[in-house]
Design a protein around this motif. Structure first.
Motif, PDB file in Angstrom:
ATOM      1  N   SER A  16     -23.066   8.345  33.382  1.00 11.55           N
ATOM      2  CA  SER A  16     -24.375   8.748  32.853  1.00 11.55           C
ATOM      3  C   SER A  16     -25.312   9.255  33.942  1.00 11.55           C
ATOM      4  N   ARG A  53     -29.680  12.590  39.282  1.00 14.76           N
ATOM      5  CA  ARG A  53     -30.164  13.241  38.065  1.00 14.76           C
ATOM      6  C   ARG A  53     -29.532  12.544  36.870  1.00 14.76           C
ATOM      7  N   SER A  54     -30.347  12.257  35.848  1.00 17.11           N
ATOM      8  CA  SER A  54     -29.847  11.605  34.641  1.00 17.11           C
ATOM      9  C   SER A  54     -30.860  11.820  33.515  1.00 17.11           C
ATOM     10  N   PRO A  55     -30.500  11.538  32.279  1.00 14.03           N
ATOM     11  CA  PRO A  55     -31.452  11.683  31.168  1.00 14.03           C
ATOM     12  C   PRO A  55     -32.679  10.790  31.314  1.00 14.03           C
ATOM     13  N   SER A  56     -32.565   9.695  32.058  1.00  8.05           N
ATOM     14  CA  SER A  56     -33.695   8.774  32.208  1.00  8.05           C
ATOM     15  C   SER A  56     -34.568   9.082  33.416  1.00  8.05           C
ATOM     16  N   LYS A  57     -34.237  10.138  34.169  1.00  5.05           N
ATOM     17  CA  LYS A  57     -35.034  10.484  35.347  1.00  5.05           C
ATOM     18  C   LYS A  57     -36.428  10.941  34.935  1.00  5.05           C
ATOM     19  N   HIS A  87     -40.724  21.504  29.680  1.00  6.64           N
ATOM     20  CA  HIS A  87     -39.924  20.289  29.715  1.00  6.64           C
ATOM     21  C   HIS A  87     -38.432  20.572  29.582  1.00  6.64           C
ATOM     22  N   ARG A  88     -38.091  21.737  29.025  1.00  3.91           N
ATOM     23  CA  ARG A  88     -36.678  22.061  28.844  1.00  3.91           C
ATOM     24  C   ARG A  88     -35.965  22.262  30.178  1.00  3.91           C
ATOM     25  N   SER A  91     -34.803  18.834  33.439  1.00  6.71           N
ATOM     26  CA  SER A  91     -33.518  18.201  33.716  1.00  6.71           C
ATOM     27  C   SER A  91     -32.764  18.908  34.835  1.00  6.71           C
ATOM     28  N   ARG A  92     -33.196  20.123  35.187  1.00  7.68           N
ATOM     29  CA  ARG A  92     -32.528  20.859  36.254  1.00  7.68           C
ATOM     30  C   ARG A  92     -33.007  20.406  37.625  1.00  7.68           C
TER      31      ARG A  92
END
Length: 302
Positions: A16, A53-57, A87-88, A91-92
Motif C-alpha cells: 500500500s 507515497r501512498s493514498p494516506s499521504k 487535488h487530482r 498523488s503525484r
C-alpha cells in the motif's frame, strides 16, 4: 584489511506504500515553478533520501504552504504549474522524509537524518556512530543515548567535530583529561577523525525533542556559549597545538621524503617523536602500526 559494519534492515515496504530512495537533482529545486524538488533513482545499495507515497499521504503541513517536504517529484517530471492546486494531481507528489538510507534487494536500511549528517573533508559521517563510539569508550562515564555530535568551522575554515555528552548519574564517575583523550583516540581509530572539543554536561540536560530524540541544533548552543551554560560540567579542548602547527608548516618549506631517504637513526628519532605526541611507548610504534590505532586522523598523519 577491510572493515565491515553490521546493518539492521527495516524490512520491506508494504504494497500500500510506494517507497523510493532518491538522489536530488542539483539545480532543479530553485527552477521548479511549483516550488518542488526533483529526484532521480539511486542504485541498489546507494545512499539517498527516502521518499514515500501512498493514498494516506497528506498534501502538506497546515499553514506552511512554502514547505517543500511534500513536493518531491519522481522521476523528475512535475505536473504543469497550472495543475499544482488540483487535488487530482496531489498523488503525484512524494513525501521527502529527510531520512537517508538505501534499498538492498528490496529491503530498506536507514542511515540517519540528512540535516544531522556531518561533512568532514568531503566525507559524510553519521553523528549517531560517533556518539555510540564515545559512549562505549567512556565505560559507563557517559549516559547512553544522551550525546550529540555537531560540526563547526574553525579559524582555518575547516570542518571540525564537537561532542556534547551527559555525565553518568553516579557520584563515583570521574571525567578528566585522561578519559577525554581515551574517547578521542577511540573515535580516531573507529572513524578516522578527531574531536575538536568535548563538552560534558549534567545528567538529563542534553536537549531533546518532544518525541525524545536528541536535538543536535540546541545541543550545539551549549558549546557555542563558551561555558556560560550552567549545565556544563567540564570542557576539554582536544586540538592541542593544531593551529600553531599549521601556521609553522606554512612558514617552513617542506620536502617530501620517502622511507628510503631516511637512515636508521633518523627513522628511530622520528618514530620517537610520533610516540611522544601520541602518548605511547616508543617500542610500540613502528612502520606497520596503523595511524588510527595511535589516535591520529588521516590529516594529522600527513
Amino acid at each position: 584489511t577491510h572493515k565491515f559494519v553490521t546493518l539492521f534492515g527495516c524490512g520491506f515496504p508494504p504494497r500500500s506504500i510506494e517507497l523510493k530512495v532518491v538522489r536530488q537533482i542539483e539545480g532543479d529545486e530553485d527552477d521548479d515553478a511549483l516550488g518542488g524538488v526533483a529526484g532521480e533513482p539511486t542504485l541498489d545499495g546507494e545512499v539517498g533520501e527516502i521518499w514515500l507515497r501512498s493514498p494516506s499521504k497528506a498534501g502538506g503541513y497546515y499553514g506552511r504552504p512554502e514547505d517543500r517536504s511534500f513536493r518531491g517529484y519522481y522521476p523528475a517530471a512535475p505536473p504543469a504549474a497550472a495543475d499544482s492546486d488540483d487535488h487530482r494531481f496531489s498523488s503525484r507528489r512524494w513525501l521527502r522524509t529527510g531520512d537517508l538510507g538505501f534499498l538492498y534487494q528490496g529491503e530498506l536500511f536507514v542511515c540517519g537524518r540528512s540535516k544531522d549528517t556531518l561533512i568532514i573533508r568531503g566525507r559524510n559521517y553519521y553523528p549517531q556512530d560517533i556518539e555510540k563510539t564515545a559512549e562505549d569508550a567512556s565505560r559507563g562515564s557517559f549516559r547512553a543515548g544522551c550525546s550529540a555530535a555537531v560540526s563547526f568551522d574553525n579559524e582555518q575554515e575547516e570542518q571540525r567535530v564537537q561532542l556534547v555528552v551527559e555525565k553518568a548519574i553516579s557520584d563515583d564517575v570521574v571525567v578528566d583529561e585522561g578519559l577525554a583523550k581515551a574517547v578521542n583516540d577511540a573515535i580516531a581509530r573507529e572513524h578516522g577523525i578527531r574531536l575538536a572539543r568535548l563538552v560534558v554536561v549534567r545528567p538529563r540536560t542534553v536537549p531533546k525533542t518532544t518525541s525524545g530524540k536528541i536535538s543536535r541544533r540546541k545541543a550545539k548552543l551549549k558549546i557555542d556559549c563558551e561555558g556560560a551554560d550552567e549545565d556544563v560540567v567540564a570542557t576539554f579542548s582536544l586540538l592541542g597545538d593544531d593551529a600553531q602547527d599549521k601556521k609553522n608548516k606554512r612558514k617552513t618549506p617542506t620536502k617530501k621524503l620517502s622511507l628510503d631517504d631516511l637512515d636508521d637513526e633518523t627513522l628511530r628519532l622520528e618514530l620517537s617523536k610520533l610516540a611522544a605526541r601520541c602518548g605511547r611507548q616508543a617500542d610500540l610504534v613502528g612502520l606497520s602500526v596503523p595511524l588510527a590505532s595511535l589516535g591520529l586522523d588521516s590529516m594529522e598523519g600527513m
